[in-house]
Write a protein that holds these residues in place. Structure first.
Motif, PDB file in Angstrom:
ATOM      1  N   TRP A  29     104.764  56.900  55.752  1.00  0.00           N
ATOM      2  CA  TRP A  29     103.907  56.741  54.567  1.00  0.00           C
ATOM      3  C   TRP A  29     102.466  57.091  54.923  1.00  0.00           C
ATOM      4  O   TRP A  29     101.783  57.791  54.181  1.00  0.00           O
ATOM      5  N   TYR A  30     102.004  56.576  56.059  1.00  0.00           N
ATOM      6  CA  TYR A  30     100.618  56.801  56.485  1.00  0.00           C
ATOM      7  C   TYR A  30     100.317  58.291  56.601  1.00  0.00           C
ATOM      8  O   TYR A  30      99.310  58.775  56.086  1.00  0.00           O
ATOM      9  N   TYR A  31     101.196  59.037  57.288  1.00  0.00           N
ATOM     10  CA  TYR A  31     100.950  60.462  57.494  1.00  0.00           C
ATOM     11  C   TYR A  31     101.216  61.280  56.237  1.00  0.00           C
ATOM     12  O   TYR A  31     100.509  62.241  55.960  1.00  0.00           O
ATOM     13  N   LYS A  67      92.497  42.118  56.425  1.00  0.00           N
ATOM     14  CA  LYS A  67      91.946  42.591  55.152  1.00  0.00           C
ATOM     15  C   LYS A  67      91.693  44.094  55.150  1.00  0.00           C
ATOM     16  O   LYS A  67      91.678  44.719  54.101  1.00  0.00           O
ATOM     17  N   SER A  68      91.503  44.672  56.320  1.00  0.00           N
ATOM     18  CA  SER A  68      91.223  46.105  56.381  1.00  0.00           C
ATOM     19  C   SER A  68      92.489  46.961  56.312  1.00  0.00           C
ATOM     20  O   SER A  68      92.412  48.169  56.109  1.00  0.00           O
ATOM     21  N   TRP A  69      93.648  46.356  56.458  1.00  0.00           N
ATOM     22  CA  TRP A  69      94.897  47.116  56.415  1.00  0.00           C
ATOM     23  C   TRP A  69      95.304  47.406  54.979  1.00  0.00           C
ATOM     24  O   TRP A  69      95.030  46.631  54.060  1.00  0.00           O
ATOM     25  N   THR A  70      96.009  48.509  54.798  1.00  0.00           N
ATOM     26  CA  THR A  70      96.475  48.880  53.465  1.00  0.00           C
ATOM     27  C   THR A  70      97.652  47.991  53.058  1.00  0.00           C
ATOM     28  O   THR A  70      98.284  47.348  53.894  1.00  0.00           O
ATOM     29  N   PHE A  71      97.944  48.022  51.761  1.00  0.00           N
ATOM     30  CA  PHE A  71      99.080  47.254  51.246  1.00  0.00           C
ATOM     31  C   PHE A  71     100.374  47.671  51.935  1.00  0.00           C
ATOM     32  O   PHE A  71     101.215  46.832  52.249  1.00  0.00           O
ATOM     33  N   ASN A  72     100.542  48.961  52.162  1.00  0.00           N
ATOM     34  CA  ASN A  72     101.750  49.467  52.801  1.00  0.00           C
ATOM     35  C   ASN A  72     101.950  48.870  54.191  1.00  0.00           C
ATOM     36  O   ASN A  72     103.058  48.467  54.553  1.00  0.00           O
ATOM     37  N   ILE A  73     100.898  48.816  54.968  1.00  0.00           N
ATOM     38  CA  ILE A  73     101.000  48.261  56.319  1.00  0.00           C
ATOM     39  C   ILE A  73     101.312  46.771  56.258  1.00  0.00           C
ATOM     40  O   ILE A  73     102.175  46.274  56.997  1.00  0.00           O
TER      41      ILE A  73
END
Length: 119
Positions: free
Chosen positions: A78-80, A3-9
């Motif tokens: 995406w993250y960076y 649940k703590s991860w972003t949609f992208n991950i």
């Protein structure tokens, strides 16, 4: 943790596992499909439909399976990139470009390894 991860991950992890499995279970269809968007880069070589030999099928399967790592690379980018830009158009464009470049690199590598059998 999920649940703590972003949609992208989440999307990238699901896509990674799905395409890795699909690359194997599709018996090379995914790898073959991935050749067409990058095929203009390899015009000096025969068309994929004209390739023959024992190397072709394992190569097409391997490209399909290895392409799944492109989703991991794209998620990291995406993250960076998200830290310096909030533009969704830019983020999605880079994500798609990384997937395309990864397919092109995989096919370039496979063609170079098997170049003797192509001519």
């Amino acid at each position: 943790m999920w649940k703590s991860w972003t949609f992208n991950i989440k999307f990238s992890l699901i896509a990674f596992f799905a395409t890795a499995i699909l690359g194997l279970l599709s018996m090379g269809a995914l790898g073959g499909i991935l050749y067409y968007p990058v095929s203009f880069l390899f015009e000096p070589y025969l068309n994929i439909n004209d390739w023959h030999g024992d190397w072709v099928w394992p190569t097409v399967i391997m490209v399909g399976m290895l392409w799944s790592f492109g989703f991991v690379f794209a998620a990291v980018a995406w993250y960076y990139l998200n830290k310096i830009s909030d533009s969704k158009v830019l983020l999605i464009s880079v994500y798609v470009a990384i997937l395309w470049l990864w397919a092109a690199l995989l096919w370039a590598g496979m063609i170079m390894v098997n170049i003797g059998q192509l001519t």
